[in-house]
Scaffold this active site. Structure first.
Site, PDB file in Angstrom:
ATOM      1  N   VAL A  12       0.829  -1.209   0.000  1.00  0.00           N
ATOM      2  CA  VAL A  12       0.000   0.000   0.000  1.00  0.00           C
ATOM      3  C   VAL A  12       0.863   1.259   0.000  1.00  0.00           C
ATOM      4  O   VAL A  12       0.700   2.148  -0.830  1.00  0.00           O
ATOM      5  CB  VAL A  12      -0.947   0.018   1.221  1.00  0.00           C
ATOM      6  N   ASP A  30      10.182   3.501   6.578  1.00  0.00           N
ATOM      7  CA  ASP A  30       9.872   2.122   6.970  1.00  0.00           C
ATOM      8  C   ASP A  30      10.891   1.692   8.021  1.00  0.00           C
ATOM      9  O   ASP A  30      12.066   2.085   7.942  1.00  0.00           O
ATOM     10  CB  ASP A  30       9.934   1.194   5.750  1.00  0.00           C
ATOM     11  N   THR A 115      -6.390  -0.809   7.616  1.00  0.00           N
ATOM     12  CA  THR A 115      -7.703  -1.341   7.996  1.00  0.00           C
ATOM     13  C   THR A 115      -7.822  -1.404   9.520  1.00  0.00           C
ATOM     14  O   THR A 115      -6.935  -1.919  10.193  1.00  0.00           O
ATOM     15  CB  THR A 115      -7.897  -2.751   7.413  1.00  0.00           C
ATOM     16  N   CYS A 255      -5.872  -9.173   4.104  1.00  0.00           N
ATOM     17  CA  CYS A 255      -7.156  -8.458   4.171  1.00  0.00           C
ATOM     18  C   CYS A 255      -8.329  -9.398   4.457  1.00  0.00           C
ATOM     19  O   CYS A 255      -8.929  -9.339   5.524  1.00  0.00           O
ATOM     20  CB  CYS A 255      -7.408  -7.692   2.869  1.00  0.00           C
TER      21      CYS A 255
END
Length: 399
Positions: A12, A30, A115, A255
């Site tokens: 993403v 990161d 999410t 996901c």
């Protein structure tokens, strides 16, 4: 001047960072030193982007938190997995917000793309308020904009996807700044002031898909049990105008196997017992046992000895990606290899031990198993048929 920091450079974060950096100064952050080294050398180990995609980008990469200091827009794209007990793991978000709290200033914008379950964005807004003394939606703006990136899908790239953006403000300068940034990577931006509803919408998108695949998986197994032609059943059913066709298969990744648990968690916290949300999980998780048993039955029926060479095609969680997170194909491969040492896999997107590379030569294999419907496997199916090899295609992808 807009300076953007994208936190988390996986499937993403990297597309977001590369898209935005075509115009704005962007820091790709990161915690993985290896990942930062690779990206600094214009190499994406996920094989989603190539050297040419890094050219003419205003982007630098770092794993040093002090480099976030000059940013005024922070976009969080970190993983939100589940723990062993299937409870949400928000530790990556917590760490990201903690880092941001050191550097956040007046008028800064923080966008959460990971999410979550409803209420998480609000929770971390309060955390930032307590840590900094600043007020959300007044001094800084914490928003929720769920990612919809589909790794491995070349037909749905980031710029072809509509973007939901939830922010509880009418501040025109802030909204204009968001539009300037996200129009670079989004087909259309759908604004909402209701953050909890946006968090819930993201979770149900994947939960709906999980449930539908589970239904088709169950019908596939039922068809086999009562000796019916699954493909004929679906062909006839889809002649009805409102029938929605899905394909049975293995459900993995970060996901679909995760999001239903996030909704179930918040439901339980609010004393609501769900009957449907998790009903697809047991069916889809059990498909690894179903396929493993089908392979073992095929081996037994064909009287293959324990030295027989077996080839399994497709072990990443889905076609077109190198990602092995929650991959049922990998678990199936490992289970069969425990019993049959001469078991190999072929997956053009994955490069780990036991990969078979001489793919043009299949004649030495006593059994070939197809776990993916990807187009790169179709010629291998034809090759196996031509050479009269034993094939197992448990989901009828090519049969």
């Amino acid at each position: 001047m807009i300076k953007i920091c994208v936190i988390g450079l996986g499937y993403v974060g990297l597309p977001v960072a590369l898209g935005i950096s075509s115009k704005f100064e962007t820091l790709g952050f990161d915690i993985s030193e290896k990942r930062i080294k690779e990206l600094s050398e214009k190499y994406d180990s996920n094989k989603e982007y190539y050297k040419k995609d890094f050219i003419r980008k205003k982007i630098t990469f770092s794993n040093k938190t002090k480099d976030l200091e000059d940013s005024n827009v922070y976009i969080i794209c970190v993983p939100t997995p589940i723990k062993k007990n299937n409870l949400p793991d928000l530790s990556f978000i917590k760490k990201s917000i903690s880092i941001i709290s050191t550097y956040i200033k007046s008028k800064d914008i923080v966008v959460l793309e990971s999410t979550v379950y409803p209420g998480v964005t609000e929770h971390f807004a309060k955390f930032l308020e307590l840590k900094t003394g600043l007020k959300n939606n007044k001094d800084f703006y914490l928003c929720y904009s769920p990612e919809r990136i589909n790794p491995g899908d070349k037909t749905k790239k980031i710029k072809d996807i509509n973007k939901v953006f939830a922010i509880n403000t009418s501040n025109k300068s802030i909204l204009l700044k968001i539009k300037k940034i996200y129009k670079l990577i989004s087909k259309k931006i759908i604004f909402s002031k209701k953050i909890k509803e946006a968090e819930t919408a993201k979770a149900i998108e994947n939960t709906q898909r999980d449930l539908n695949i589970a239904l088709f998986n169950e019908i596939l197994i039922l068809s086999q049990k009562i000796n019916l032609d699954f493909k004929e059943i679906i062909k006839l059913a889809e002649t009805k105008w409102n029938f929605i066709k899905f394909q049975p298969g293995l459900v993995g990744g970060h996901c679909l196997p995760v999001d239903p648990y996030y909704l179930s968690y918040i439901a339980k916290k609010n004393k609501f017992k769900t009957n449907t949300l998790l009903s697809g999980r047991s069916t889809n998780n059990n498909m690894r046992n179903y396929v493993s048993n089908e392979i073992l039955k095929c081996i037994k029926k064909s009287k293959l000895n324990n030295k027989a060479k077996i080839l399994i095609l497709g072990i990443s969680y889905k076609y077109g990606v190198s990602d092995l997170r929650n991959s049922l194909g990998l678990k199936i491969f490992n289970k069969i290899k425990q019993k049959y040492k001469n078991t190999y896999f072929y997956d053009p997107f994955v490069n780990i031990k036991n990969k078979y590379t001489n793919i043009k030569n299949l004649k030495n294999f006593k059994l070939i198993v197809f776990l993916s419907s990807g187009k790169k496997y179709r010629p291998l199916f034809r090759n196996a048929i031509k050479n009269n090899l034993l094939i197992l295609d448990p989901f009828n992808y090519f049969s």
